[in-house]
Design a protein around this motif. Structure first.
Motif, PDB file in Angstrom:
ATOM      1  N   GLU A  81       0.811  -1.215   0.000  1.00 17.19           N
ATOM      2  CA  GLU A  81       0.000   0.000   0.000  1.00 17.19           C
ATOM      3  C   GLU A  81       0.849   1.271   0.000  1.00 17.19           C
TER       4      GLU A  81
ATOM      5  N   HIS B 222       5.288   2.075  -5.056  1.00 15.65           N
ATOM      6  CA  HIS B 222       4.799   2.041  -6.431  1.00 15.65           C
ATOM      7  C   HIS B 222       5.972   2.304  -7.368  1.00 15.65           C
TER       8      HIS B 222
ATOM      9  N   ASP C  59       8.319   0.758 -14.582  1.00 15.84           N
ATOM     10  CA  ASP C  59       7.053   0.031 -14.671  1.00 15.84           C
ATOM     11  C   ASP C  59       7.121  -1.207 -15.558  1.00 15.84           C
TER      12      ASP C  59
ATOM     13  N   TYR D   9       7.842  -8.029  -6.244  1.00 11.31           N
ATOM     14  CA  TYR D   9       6.696  -7.200  -6.619  1.00 11.31           C
ATOM     15  C   TYR D   9       6.770  -6.912  -8.122  1.00 11.31           C
TER      16      TYR D   9
ATOM     17  N   PRO E  33       5.016  -4.432 -11.234  1.00  7.49           N
ATOM     18  CA  PRO E  33       4.150  -3.278 -11.483  1.00  7.49           C
ATOM     19  C   PRO E  33       2.770  -3.740 -11.962  1.00  7.49           C
ATOM     20  N   ALA E  34       1.733  -3.064 -11.510  1.00 10.50           N
ATOM     21  CA  ALA E  34       0.360  -3.495 -11.778  1.00 10.50           C
ATOM     22  C   ALA E  34       0.058  -3.586 -13.276  1.00 10.50           C
TER      23      ALA E  34
ATOM     24  N   VAL F   6       1.682  -4.314  -7.750  1.00  7.98           N
ATOM     25  CA  VAL F   6       1.629  -3.012  -7.083  1.00  7.98           C
ATOM     26  C   VAL F   6       1.362  -1.925  -8.117  1.00  7.98           C
TER      27      VAL F   6
END
Length: 405
Positions: free
Chosen positions: A169, A172, A248, A271, A273-274, A405
């Protein structure tokens, strides 16, 4: 006037001493007494990070020779025999207060003292044969008591909470590695991480751990692990570089330990990147690491040999076509799959060739299968497991996928 924050239970201390003496005898060492020099091992055997020297007879009660803060030692440790101490020449008199004498053969924690101090000791305690007892120490510490295991289980739960639930949270793509490092510390400290972590092998250091975005995870690393990193600076090769931004289209690899009441767990979380369309080869590599971890964890039972577990991992990586990047690329490749963990991050045994001491129940081991991908970074997992009669039980969570994320 003062109360101790925690006092080692006397039965816990006696259990450790009994196991240590048994390991010395099993090693065939004929020493009549043992000297412990390092603060970490003094803590293990007494419950206090004492400043001094611990004398452990094979057939009598130990004596702690204290240079400073005897009051604190007495608050924290159940050990009753404490004597003043300034120089190695004081040893005969200090133990003599309790009817003990310097024998002709003494076990010495040789990795707990530097060369200069060892020469000073030999000058002041002459006509004595010193025998290394470092291996019996690590074999004693590798099996955790219920008292220790409870601490590590709590530590592992908080570790997973921080990296899997809280941190996503707060980070990013577009943040620098240094900025991400600060967010990790915020999560860790909020859950009771005590800031300091310890390594036991000479010259090794750790501060938070590895924060590696993209190809930082393959950057040449002097740390004895597969994950590369740029670090803060050539003088501080830990945490993350303020000049590297997480893009990203690349993974973020965090290999960061958690410490609670002196004990540590190890965990790596990756992680993505979304919005990144993850290449098939990257996803396959990460899935392969999860499969290797699961397969080896099935074998974390009493009697299993560390070298055999390593071979299982190597064969799986080879069959999957990932031999080249498995456990690091190029000079970052390491010849092990994992390691013991507890009061130090790098405890005995390594899961590597040549290590055939059978596992025992209540050992804690970090499994860290990872795969480096040229030009992109590193994927994989690391988690801390407890050896049980049936299989390894993970104490650092039960979710191992990369987090979007």
């Amino acid at each position: 006037m003062f109360e101790s924050m925690e006092k080692l239970p006397v039965q816990e201390m006696l259990w450790r001493l009994d196991r240590f003496r048994s390991n010395i005898l099993e090693a065939g060492l004929d020493c009549k007494a043992v000297m412990i020099f390092s603060k970490l091992n003094i803590y293990y055997f007494t419950g206090s990070l004492g400043n001094g020297l611990l004398w452990i007879p094979m057939d009598d009660e130990p004596v702690f020779m204290c240079r400073k803060a005897e009051e604190r030692f007495r608050l924290e440790s159940p050990l009753e025999r404490v004597a003043g101490f300034r120089s190695y020449k004081d040893i005969p008199g200090a133990i003599g207060e309790f009817g003990l004498k310097v024998p002709d053969v003494i076990g010495a924690e040789k990795t707990g003292i530097n060369w200069a101090l060892a020469e000073s000791l030999q000058k002041r305690i002459s006509n004595v044969t010193f025998k290394a007892i470092d291996h019996p120490i690590v074999r004693t510490r590798m099996v955790k008591s219920r008292w220790e295991a409870d601490k590590m289980i709590i530590c592992g739960k908080r570790h997973h909470e921080a990296l899997y639930h809280l941190l996503p949270e707060l980070i990013h793509p577009g943040m620098t590695e240094h900025e991400i490092s600060i967010k990790i510390w915020e999560c860790f400290f909020s859950l009771g991480h005590q800031g300091m972590m310890r390594m036991q092998n000479f010259g090794e250091e750790v501060f938070l751990g590895h924060v590696a975005a993209g190809d930082s995870a393959n950057y040449p690393s002097v740390f004895n692990g597969p994950v590369g990193l740029r670090g803060e600076h050539p003088a501080i090769t830990q945490m993350g570089y303020a000049g590297k931004v997480w893009q990203d289209n690349e993974p973020l690899t965090l290999d960061c330990g958690f410490a609670l009441e002196g004990y540590q767990t190890d965990k790596t979380q990756v992680y993505f990147p979304a919005g990144w369309k993850v290449p098939d080869q990257v996803q396959k590599a990460h899935d392969m690491c999860i499969d290797i971890q699961a397969r080896v964890a099935e074998e974390l039972r009493p009697g299993a040999k560390p070298e055999d577990l390593y071979e299982i991992a190597l064969k799986m990586a080879e069959k999957g076509g990932f031999s080249e990047g498995f456990m690091g690329l190029g000079g970052n490749k390491v010849p092990f799959l994992g390691h013991g963990i507890g009061l130090a991050v790098d405890e005995y045994p390594p899961l590597a060739r040549g290590f055939d001491d059978p596992l025992q129940e209540n050992m804690f081991l970090a499994l860290e299968p990872k795969i480096g991908i040229e030009g992109l970074g590193m994927v994989g997992v690391e988690n801390t497991f407890m050896v049980t009669e049936k299989e390894g039980v993970c104490v650092t969570g039960d979710e191992f996928s990369a987090i979007r994320v």
